[in-house]
Design a protein around this motif. Structure first.
Motif, mmCIF file in Angstrom:
data_model
loop_
_atom_site.group_PDB
_atom_site.id
_atom_site.type_symbol
_atom_site.label_atom_id
_atom_site.label_comp_id
_atom_site.label_asym_id
_atom_site.label_seq_id
_atom_site.Cartn_x
_atom_site.Cartn_y
_atom_site.Cartn_z
ATOM 1 N N ILE A 1 52.088 42.324 36.999
ATOM 2 C CA ILE A 1 51.117 43.162 37.707
ATOM 3 C C ILE A 1 49.688 42.764 37.349
ATOM 4 C CG2 ILE A 1 50.233 45.527 37.970
ATOM 5 C CD1 ILE A 1 52.871 45.100 39.379
ATOM 6 N N ASP A 2 49.413 42.561 36.077
ATOM 7 C CA ASP A 2 48.045 42.223 35.668
ATOM 8 C C ASP A 2 47.592 40.906 36.289
ATOM 9 O OD1 ASP A 2 47.767 44.566 34.219
ATOM 10 O OD2 ASP A 2 48.318 43.620 32.306
ATOM 11 N N ASP A 3 48.505 39.935 36.383
ATOM 12 C CA ASP A 3 48.160 38.652 37.009
ATOM 13 C C ASP A 3 47.898 38.825 38.501
ATOM 14 O OD1 ASP A 3 48.534 37.500 34.526
ATOM 15 O OD2 ASP A 3 50.428 36.512 35.045
ATOM 16 N N VAL A 4 48.767 39.570 39.182
ATOM 17 C CA VAL A 4 48.597 39.809 40.621
ATOM 18 C C VAL A 4 47.285 40.548 40.871
ATOM 19 C CG1 VAL A 4 49.563 40.929 42.668
ATOM 20 C CG2 VAL A 4 51.086 39.781 41.046
ATOM 21 N N ARG A 5 46.989 41.555 40.034
ATOM 22 C CA ARG A 5 45.749 42.324 40.172
ATOM 23 C C ARG A 5 44.531 41.423 39.948
ATOM 24 N NH1 ARG A 5 45.052 47.721 39.951
ATOM 25 N NH2 ARG A 5 47.092 47.984 38.981
ATOM 26 N N SER A 6 44.574 40.595 38.935
ATOM 27 C CA SER A 6 43.448 39.713 38.603
ATOM 28 C C SER A 6 43.178 38.707 39.717
ATOM 29 C CB SER A 6 43.747 38.989 37.285
ATOM 30 O OG SER A 6 42.724 38.084 36.986
ATOM 31 N N ILE A 7 44.217 38.080 40.220
ATOM 32 C CA ILE A 7 44.062 37.104 41.307
ATOM 33 C C ILE A 7 43.496 37.781 42.545
ATOM 34 C CG2 ILE A 7 45.345 35.644 42.929
ATOM 35 C CD1 ILE A 7 47.259 35.045 40.499
ATOM 36 N N ASN A 8 44.006 38.962 42.855
ATOM 37 C CA ASN A 8 43.528 39.676 44.040
ATOM 38 C C ASN A 8 42.115 40.202 43.862
ATOM 39 O OD1 ASN A 8 45.597 40.078 46.392
ATOM 40 N ND2 ASN A 8 46.749 39.918 44.488
ATOM 41 N N ALA A 9 41.753 40.635 42.657
ATOM 42 C CA ALA A 9 40.374 41.076 42.407
ATOM 43 C C ALA A 9 39.415 39.926 42.658
ATOM 44 C CB ALA A 9 40.232 41.611 40.984
ATOM 45 N N TRP A 10 39.798 38.738 42.226
ATOM 46 C CA TRP A 10 38.966 37.562 42.496
ATOM 47 C C TRP A 10 38.890 37.308 44.003
ATOM 48 C CZ3 TRP A 10 40.536 33.027 44.869
ATOM 49 C CH2 TRP A 10 39.577 32.018 44.907
ATOM 50 N N ALA A 11 40.021 37.390 44.678
ATOM 51 C CA ALA A 11 40.075 37.075 46.112
ATOM 52 C C ALA A 11 39.257 38.060 46.955
ATOM 53 C CB ALA A 11 41.523 37.057 46.596
ATOM 54 N N ILE A 12 39.242 39.310 46.571
ATOM 55 C CA ILE A 12 38.517 40.310 47.361
ATOM 56 C C ILE A 12 37.113 40.555 46.835
ATOM 57 C CG2 ILE A 12 40.625 41.455 48.140
ATOM 58 C CD1 ILE A 12 40.035 43.691 46.102
ATOM 59 N N GLY A 13 36.719 39.784 45.832
ATOM 60 C CA GLY A 13 35.385 39.964 45.280
ATOM 61 C C GLY A 13 35.184 41.355 44.714
#
Length: 125
Positions: free
Chosen positions: A32-44
């Motif tokens: 979850i933390d990895d998915v959240r981190s990647i998506n936070a980067w992707a959505i700025g």
């Protein structure tokens, strides 16, 4: 999304980063933390201000899905969907200021009214 928000407009989407967290993280078991981190980067870091979670009991879902051609996610099985549902519920419980949960098993007009009320309440109108 960001240009519309910067221009002062509202943005409505039927999917968000939370769908990715629920399906890929909770459903598929990715960290979850990895998915959240990647998506936070992707959505700025442009996270939704309001998330409306429509819930229905599994038997209602099964009855509704029986009338449709199913995609690969919909064919993933009951265990997968239980994990996804649990993921959405977990995220909603962890952030009640952002999430509104609505029982969508009943009358469409009632559900529509509840969604409209939730959005109006959040917008202060």
């Amino acid at each position: 999304v960001r240009p519309a928000l910067d221009a002062g407009r509202h943005v409505v989407s039927d999917r968000s980063v939370y769908s990715t967290l629920a399906y890929q993280g909770f459903g598929r078991g990715l960290p979850i933390d990895d998915v959240r981190s990647i998506n936070a980067w992707a959505i700025g870091s442009t996270w939704p201000d309001l998330v409306i979670l429509l819930t229905v009991p599994p038997e209602v879902t099964a009855r509704r899905m029986a009338k449709r051609d199913l995609d690969r996610f919909e064919l993933a099985g009951d265990d997968f969907h239980a994990r996804v549902d649990d993921g959405f519920a977990t995220m909603a419980a962890a952030d009640p200021e952002r999430w509104v949960t609505i029982d969508a098993s009943g009358d469409k007009q009632l559900v529509t009214t509840q969604i409209r009320d939730a959005v109006r309440d959040r917008l202060g109108i």
